[in-house]
Each structure stands twice: as C-alpha cells, then as structure tokens.
Design a protein around this motif. Sequence first.
Motif, PDB file in Angstrom:
ATOM      1  N   ALA A  51      58.930  28.869  34.620  1.00  9.65           N
ATOM      2  CA  ALA A  51      59.813  27.701  34.753  1.00  9.65           C
ATOM      3  C   ALA A  51      61.249  28.032  34.364  1.00  9.65           C
ATOM      4  O   ALA A  51      62.192  27.539  34.999  1.00  9.65           O
ATOM      5  CB  ALA A  51      59.279  26.550  33.914  1.00  9.65           C
ATOM      6  N   PHE A  52      61.444  28.844  33.342  1.00  9.24           N
ATOM      7  CA  PHE A  52      62.798  29.228  32.940  1.00  9.24           C
ATOM      8  C   PHE A  52      63.512  29.984  34.061  1.00  9.24           C
ATOM      9  O   PHE A  52      64.675  29.729  34.351  1.00  9.24           O
ATOM     10  CB  PHE A  52      62.785  30.070  31.655  1.00  9.24           C
ATOM     11  CG  PHE A  52      62.533  29.261  30.423  1.00  9.24           C
ATOM     12  CD1 PHE A  52      63.492  28.378  29.940  1.00  9.24           C
ATOM     13  CD2 PHE A  52      61.338  29.373  29.739  1.00  9.24           C
ATOM     14  CE1 PHE A  52      63.272  27.624  28.804  1.00  9.24           C
ATOM     15  CE2 PHE A  52      61.096  28.626  28.596  1.00  9.24           C
ATOM     16  CZ  PHE A  52      62.061  27.755  28.128  1.00  9.24           C
ATOM     17  N   TRP A  53      62.807  30.931  34.694  1.00  8.22           N
ATOM     18  CA  TRP A  53      63.397  31.693  35.797  1.00  8.22           C
ATOM     19  C   TRP A  53      63.625  30.810  37.021  1.00  8.22           C
ATOM     20  O   TRP A  53      64.661  30.914  37.677  1.00  8.22           O
ATOM     21  CB  TRP A  53      62.521  32.900  36.144  1.00  8.22           C
ATOM     22  CG  TRP A  53      62.606  33.942  35.086  1.00  8.22           C
ATOM     23  CD1 TRP A  53      61.707  34.190  34.093  1.00  8.22           C
ATOM     24  CD2 TRP A  53      63.675  34.860  34.876  1.00  8.22           C
ATOM     25  NE1 TRP A  53      62.153  35.195  33.286  1.00  8.22           N
ATOM     26  CE2 TRP A  53      63.351  35.629  33.741  1.00  8.22           C
ATOM     27  CE3 TRP A  53      64.872  35.099  35.544  1.00  8.22           C
ATOM     28  CZ2 TRP A  53      64.191  36.635  33.267  1.00  8.22           C
ATOM     29  CZ3 TRP A  53      65.709  36.104  35.069  1.00  8.22           C
ATOM     30  CH2 TRP A  53      65.362  36.855  33.939  1.00  8.22           C
ATOM     31  N   ALA A  54      62.672  29.948  37.319  1.00  4.19           N
ATOM     32  CA  ALA A  54      62.813  29.053  38.467  1.00  4.19           C
ATOM     33  C   ALA A  54      64.037  28.160  38.305  1.00  4.19           C
ATOM     34  O   ALA A  54      64.801  27.941  39.258  1.00  4.19           O
ATOM     35  CB  ALA A  54      61.543  28.214  38.631  1.00  4.19           C
ATOM     36  N   GLU A  55      64.236  27.662  37.120  1.00  6.35           N
ATOM     37  CA  GLU A  55      65.396  26.803  36.857  1.00  6.35           C
ATOM     38  C   GLU A  55      66.686  27.613  36.936  1.00  6.35           C
ATOM     39  O   GLU A  55      67.677  27.166  37.519  1.00  6.35           O
ATOM     40  CB  GLU A  55      65.253  26.137  35.487  1.00  6.35           C
ATOM     41  CG  GLU A  55      66.278  25.083  35.220  1.00  6.35           C
ATOM     42  CD  GLU A  55      66.209  23.878  36.147  1.00  6.35           C
ATOM     43  OE1 GLU A  55      67.236  23.175  36.234  1.00  6.35           O
ATOM     44  OE2 GLU A  55      65.164  23.632  36.776  1.00  6.35           O
ATOM     45  N   LYS A  56      66.672  28.807  36.367  1.00  5.71           N
ATOM     46  CA  LYS A  56      67.858  29.664  36.393  1.00  5.71           C
ATOM     47  C   LYS A  56      68.281  29.968  37.828  1.00  5.71           C
ATOM     48  O   LYS A  56      69.464  29.979  38.151  1.00  5.71           O
ATOM     49  CB  LYS A  56      67.558  30.968  35.637  1.00  5.71           C
ATOM     50  CG  LYS A  56      68.693  31.958  35.616  1.00  5.71           C
ATOM     51  CD  LYS A  56      68.337  33.185  34.808  1.00  5.71           C
ATOM     52  CE  LYS A  56      69.484  34.165  34.804  1.00  5.71           C
ATOM     53  NZ  LYS A  56      69.244  35.316  33.952  1.00  5.71           N
ATOM     54  N   TRP A  57      67.283  30.232  38.696  1.00  6.68           N
ATOM     55  CA  TRP A  57      67.565  30.581  40.088  1.00  6.68           C
ATOM     56  C   TRP A  57      67.585  29.364  41.010  1.00  6.68           C
ATOM     57  O   TRP A  57      67.792  29.502  42.213  1.00  6.68           O
ATOM     58  CB  TRP A  57      66.533  31.586  40.592  1.00  6.68           C
ATOM     59  CG  TRP A  57      66.596  32.916  39.910  1.00  6.68           C
ATOM     60  CD1 TRP A  57      67.687  33.487  39.321  1.00  6.68           C
ATOM     61  CD2 TRP A  57      65.528  33.849  39.759  1.00  6.68           C
ATOM     62  NE1 TRP A  57      67.347  34.726  38.813  1.00  6.68           N
ATOM     63  CE2 TRP A  57      66.041  34.973  39.067  1.00  6.68           C
ATOM     64  CE3 TRP A  57      64.193  33.861  40.138  1.00  6.68           C
ATOM     65  CZ2 TRP A  57      65.263  36.083  38.758  1.00  6.68           C
ATOM     66  CZ3 TRP A  57      63.416  34.961  39.831  1.00  6.68           C
ATOM     67  CH2 TRP A  57      63.947  36.061  39.146  1.00  6.68           C
ATOM     68  N   ASN A  58      67.352  28.175  40.437  1.00 10.41           N
ATOM     69  CA  ASN A  58      67.290  26.936  41.222  1.00 10.41           C
ATOM     70  C   ASN A  58      66.337  27.086  42.411  1.00 10.41           C
ATOM     71  O   ASN A  58      66.663  26.722  43.550  1.00 10.41           O
ATOM     72  CB  ASN A  58      68.685  26.505  41.692  1.00 10.41           C
ATOM     73  CG  ASN A  58      68.685  25.084  42.209  1.00 10.41           C
ATOM     74  OD1 ASN A  58      67.897  24.248  41.777  1.00 10.41           O
ATOM     75  ND2 ASN A  58      69.577  24.807  43.152  1.00 10.41           N
ATOM     76  N   LEU A  89      61.072  35.380  43.362  1.00  8.62           N
ATOM     77  CA  LEU A  89      60.287  34.625  42.390  1.00  8.62           C
ATOM     78  C   LEU A  89      58.853  35.142  42.323  1.00  8.62           C
ATOM     79  O   LEU A  89      58.271  35.213  41.238  1.00  8.62           O
ATOM     80  CB  LEU A  89      60.321  33.128  42.717  1.00  8.62           C
ATOM     81  CG  LEU A  89      59.689  32.205  41.678  1.00  8.62           C
ATOM     82  CD1 LEU A  89      60.287  32.414  40.284  1.00  8.62           C
ATOM     83  CD2 LEU A  89      59.845  30.743  42.106  1.00  8.62           C
ATOM     84  N   ALA A  90      58.293  35.542  43.441  1.00  4.47           N
ATOM     85  CA  ALA A  90      56.934  36.103  43.444  1.00  4.47           C
ATOM     86  C   ALA A  90      56.889  37.380  42.603  1.00  4.47           C
ATOM     87  O   ALA A  90      55.961  37.579  41.799  1.00  4.47           O
ATOM     88  CB  ALA A  90      56.481  36.387  44.874  1.00  4.47           C
ATOM     89  N   ARG A  91      57.879  38.252  42.781  1.00  3.78           N
ATOM     90  CA  ARG A  91      57.927  39.486  41.973  1.00  3.78           C
ATOM     91  C   ARG A  91      58.048  39.158  40.489  1.00  3.78           C
ATOM     92  O   ARG A  91      57.411  39.799  39.649  1.00  3.78           O
ATOM     93  CB  ARG A  91      59.083  40.379  42.423  1.00  3.78           C
ATOM     94  CG  ARG A  91      58.867  41.061  43.755  1.00  3.78           C
ATOM     95  CD  ARG A  91      59.927  42.121  44.048  1.00  3.78           C
ATOM     96  NE  ARG A  91      61.301  41.633  43.950  1.00  3.78           N
ATOM     97  CZ  ARG A  91      62.002  41.113  44.957  1.00  3.78           C
ATOM     98  NH1 ARG A  91      61.450  41.000  46.149  1.00  3.78           N
ATOM     99  NH2 ARG A  91      63.242  40.721  44.768  1.00  3.78           N
ATOM    100  N   LYS A  92      58.856  38.164  40.161  1.00  2.00           N
ATOM    101  CA  LYS A  92      59.023  37.767  38.746  1.00  2.00           C
ATOM    102  C   LYS A  92      57.705  37.227  38.206  1.00  2.00           C
ATOM    103  O   LYS A  92      57.316  37.562  37.084  1.00  2.00           O
ATOM    104  CB  LYS A  92      60.140  36.734  38.619  1.00  2.00           C
ATOM    105  CG  LYS A  92      60.354  36.211  37.201  1.00  2.00           C
ATOM    106  CD  LYS A  92      60.580  37.318  36.178  1.00  2.00           C
ATOM    107  CE  LYS A  92      61.945  37.911  36.248  1.00  2.00           C
ATOM    108  NZ  LYS A  92      62.165  38.913  35.163  1.00  2.00           N
ATOM    109  N   MET A  93      57.021  36.407  38.972  1.00  2.00           N
ATOM    110  CA  MET A  93      55.725  35.866  38.530  1.00  2.00           C
ATOM    111  C   MET A  93      54.754  37.007  38.253  1.00  2.00           C
ATOM    112  O   MET A  93      54.060  37.000  37.229  1.00  2.00           O
ATOM    113  CB  MET A  93      55.151  34.930  39.592  1.00  2.00           C
ATOM    114  CG  MET A  93      55.877  33.627  39.700  1.00  2.00           C
ATOM    115  SD  MET A  93      55.176  32.645  41.052  1.00  2.00           S
ATOM    116  CE  MET A  93      55.826  31.043  40.646  1.00  2.00           C
ATOM    117  N   ASP A  94      54.685  37.967  39.151  1.00  2.00           N
ATOM    118  CA  ASP A  94      53.792  39.115  38.936  1.00  2.00           C
ATOM    119  C   ASP A  94      54.185  39.893  37.688  1.00  2.00           C
ATOM    120  O   ASP A  94      53.324  40.283  36.892  1.00  2.00           O
ATOM    121  CB  ASP A  94      53.793  40.040  40.153  1.00  2.00           C
ATOM    122  CG  ASP A  94      53.033  39.469  41.349  1.00  2.00           C
ATOM    123  OD1 ASP A  94      52.199  38.569  41.170  1.00  2.00           O
ATOM    124  OD2 ASP A  94      53.280  39.948  42.466  1.00  2.00           O
TER     125      ASP A  94
END
Length: 99
Positions: A51-58, A89-94
């Motif tokens: 969630a932090f990354w998703a928000e950062k990257w909108n 985002l997929a790479r970050k999730m992994d």
Amino acid sequence: MTEKLSDETRGPLLTPLFEAGWSLTDDRDAIAKTFVFDDFIAAFAWMTKVAFWAEKWNHHPEWRNVYKTVHVELITHDVDGLSALDAKLARKMDSLMET
C-alpha cells in the motif's frame, strides 16, 4: 501520461512476470497472481507494505484478502489495459514477498 503497453514492450516487461507466477486475466487486459502467506498477520503486513508503494506511485491494485491468501489483479484504468506501472508494481509485490 501513462501509455498502454505496445506489442513491442509487452514481451520484455511481462515475460519475467509470467515466469514468476503472474498470468493474464481472461476477461480483460490485466495480470493476476495469488499470494499465500503463513497466516492473516503476514498477509496483512505484506498488503500494508504494498500500500505504501501503491500510494507513492499513485497506482493502486485491485485485491482481495481471505485469511492468509491475497488475490491481486493489476490494470491501468486510465488506459483500459496494462501499462509499465502494472509491471513495476508487480515486481515490487514479488520483491516484498522476499523480505
């Protein structure tokens, strides 16, 4: 402005994700993956990190959590399909699964 992945960029961006367990969805131009954790706390902690990354990257995932399982679908609604943001985002999730 975000652009839909072209035929030329789909392979290089998506092939490594497919090798990591992501797949194209049947009903739209999106990718999906199911993550399984040891328990609910681990699943929720991972979702919080994402969630932090998703928000950062909108760029926010479509996801659902049931106990220790999180099902994710990624699509860029602005382009009605996949963009580089989905691959990012997929790479970050992994990568967050490894921490």
